[in-house]
Scaffold this motif. Structure first.
Motif, PDB file in Angstrom:
ATOM      1  N   ARG A 197      45.170  40.502  37.624  1.00 54.88           N
ATOM      2  CA  ARG A 197      46.120  39.519  37.107  1.00 54.88           C
ATOM      3  C   ARG A 197      47.493  40.125  36.857  1.00 54.88           C
ATOM      4  O   ARG A 197      48.484  39.406  36.785  1.00 54.88           O
ATOM      5  N   ARG A 231      48.439  38.495  43.165  1.00 57.60           N
ATOM      6  CA  ARG A 231      48.429  37.103  42.706  1.00 57.60           C
ATOM      7  C   ARG A 231      49.022  36.174  43.755  1.00 57.60           C
ATOM      8  O   ARG A 231      48.511  35.081  43.998  1.00 57.60           O
ATOM      9  N   LEU A 269      43.487  32.116  43.414  1.00 55.52           N
ATOM     10  CA  LEU A 269      44.149  32.465  42.156  1.00 55.52           C
ATOM     11  C   LEU A 269      43.606  31.607  41.016  1.00 55.52           C
ATOM     12  O   LEU A 269      43.338  32.114  39.917  1.00 55.52           O
ATOM     13  N   ASP A 281      41.583  33.001  37.715  1.00 55.81           N
ATOM     14  CA  ASP A 281      41.969  32.693  36.341  1.00 55.81           C
ATOM     15  C   ASP A 281      40.839  32.002  35.592  1.00 55.81           C
ATOM     16  O   ASP A 281      40.653  32.222  34.387  1.00 55.81           O
TER      17      ASP A 281
END
Length: 253
Positions: free
Chosen positions: A186, A192, A235, A239
């Motif tokens: 991250r 990312r 992504l 997350d």
């Protein structure tokens, strides 16, 4: 005499170990195997250091790596490649790497008939509606995917309320070593940006050292719907896993 031999052996072992962990700035040039032309915007990720970079207009790149680190190389329209950093790479400085184009086969498209009439007011009632939404419960810091795609949500919620530690341990307990990389992933903007454009879970699975189907299982245990699992980019998937994993770490303390 034996004591001195053991001491020398220890020093030698430490020396070898330190050499293996020395970080070098390695270089390479990536071209297309068929045209031999340089490829720009190819993503190169060191899966050990969790650092990424991209090639310039000449197909060249530089990235930090140690001996035996693995570089994952990917580019849209080309087959991904994983390479191990060797002493030869350091010796010859600039490695020449070729990527092979993917062969795409178009799947047959099946149109499901709904016997539409052509009138919007009538047809809007004939087309089935599937709703998925995410909601939270007071006292729980994370949300849940619900709706027709996730009919078992209620039972999962009750399990997590009554025994949240066991519930999340079943999801992350055996993957702690791999998932600790999430924080590093991250923090790297290049990685990312790459994950934001990908939907195949390939790069994410390589980074976390898990199988693609394991990623889907993790998300299911974190109460994400099939719709989210199938349609989110890498992504968003990362997350989502990270958020659930952070909850696991808190509850484990």
């Amino acid at each position: 005499m034996m004591r001195y031999f053991i001491i020398l052996l220890c020093f030698f072992s430490l020396s070898v170990f330190s050499q293996e962990k020395t970080i070098h700035l390695i270089e390479g040039t990536i071209t297309a195997s068929e045209t031999k032309l340089p490829l720009s915007n190819v993503h190169i990720i060191n899966t050990n250091l969790v650092k990424g970079t991209i090639t310039d207009t000449n197909g060249q790149f530089k990235i930090s790596a140690a001996i035996n680190d693995t570089l994952h190389i990917s580019c849209l329209g080309f087959k991904s490649l994983s390479l191990r950093v060797t002493n030869d790479w350091l010796l010859f400085k600039n490695a020449q790497i070729q990527l092979t184009e993917k062969a795409y086969a178009l799947d047959e498209v099946v149109v499901n008939p709904y016997n539409l009439t052509g009138y919007l007011e009538v047809d809007s009632k004939l087309i089935p509606e599937k709703q998925d939404f995410r909601y939270t419960i007071s006292g729980l810091p994370y949300g849940y995917e619900a709706g027709e795609y996730n009919p078992k949500t209620f039972s999962k919620i009750m399990n997590s309320i009554f025994n949240p530690t066991d519930f999340l341990y079943n999801t992350f307990g055996k993957k702690g070593k791999e998932l600790r990389k999430l924080k590093k992933v991250r923090q790297d903007e290049t990685i990312r940006e790459l994950l934001e454009t990908k939907f195949d879970r390939e790069t994410l699975a390589t980074l976390l050292n898990v199988e693609k189907d394991e990623i889907a299982e993790i998300l299911k245990h974190c109460n994400y719907s099939e719709t989210f699992i199938q349609t989110a980019n890498d992504l968003q998937i990362m997350d989502a896993i990270n958020g659930c994993y952070e909850e696991y770490k808190i509850l484990k303390r």
